[in-house]
Write a protein that holds these residues in place. Structure first.
Motif, short mmCIF file in Angstrom:
data_model
loop_
_atom_site.label_atom_id
_atom_site.label_comp_id
_atom_site.label_asym_id
_atom_site.label_seq_id
_atom_site.Cartn_x
_atom_site.Cartn_y
_atom_site.Cartn_z
N ARG A 63 -30.06 22.56 -51.27
CA ARG A 63 -30.02 23.96 -51.69
C ARG A 63 -30.73 24.15 -53.03
O ARG A 63 -31.45 25.13 -53.22
N GLY A 70 -33.64 29.88 -50.71
CA GLY A 70 -32.53 29.33 -49.94
C GLY A 70 -33.05 28.38 -48.88
O GLY A 70 -34.26 28.17 -48.73
N ASP A 76 -26.91 27.65 -46.18
CA ASP A 76 -26.65 28.66 -47.20
C ASP A 76 -25.29 29.33 -47.03
O ASP A 76 -24.86 30.08 -47.90
#
Length: 148
Positions: A63, A70, A76
């Protein structure tokens, strides 16, 4: 690059959070996330082949490497909840199921034909059970919209 829709169908599990956690781990191990691959297939399910394999030491590292864009994937999304927010897969209500599918027990085909992610905010997702023709839950659909 712009935001991207994604949809996953996984085997049914009573505990949606446990299903989400397993899905996130599987997708991380398969390397199906940005920056390893730029775009996901439209649907990821039991028929989808393996990805290129993970290229980071953890989901958090992936991440961080993805930056503001993203991961453009389920990585996410961290939690299942009843309210929509960034990083949450919101459970669809019976009213929403009726509105989109004209039933509270939609089949895989009904979901794939009628579910639109365009009403989902970027960085959020929805989740709902997938039923067979007899009305028995057989899967969970997680569908969302990535960040920009």
């Amino acid at each position: 690059m712009g935001s991207s829709p994604y949809t996953y169908i996984v085997p049914y599990e009573v505990d949606f959070q446990r299903a989400l956690d397993a899905l996130r781990n599987r997708e991380f191990e398969n390397g199906r996330y940005n920056p390893v691959i730029a775009r996901l297939p439209g649907l990821i399910d039991e028929r989808t082949g393996r990805g290129p394999g993970r290229q980071h030491t953890s989901i958090d590292d992936a991440r961080e490497a993805a930056g503001a864009d993203g991961t453009r994937s389920i990585l996410d999304i961290e939690f299942v909840g009843d309210e929509g927010d960034i990083g949450i897969a919101r459970r669809m209500t019976d009213e929403e199921l009726e509105e989109y599918f004209e039933t509270t027990t939609p089949t895989r085909e009904e979901i794939l034909e009628n579910l639109s992610v365009h009403y989902i905010e970027r960085g959020e997702a929805v989740c709902l059970p997938v039923y067979d023709e007899a009305g028995v839950p057989v899967g969970i659909c997680f569908s969302g919209y990535s960040y920009d």
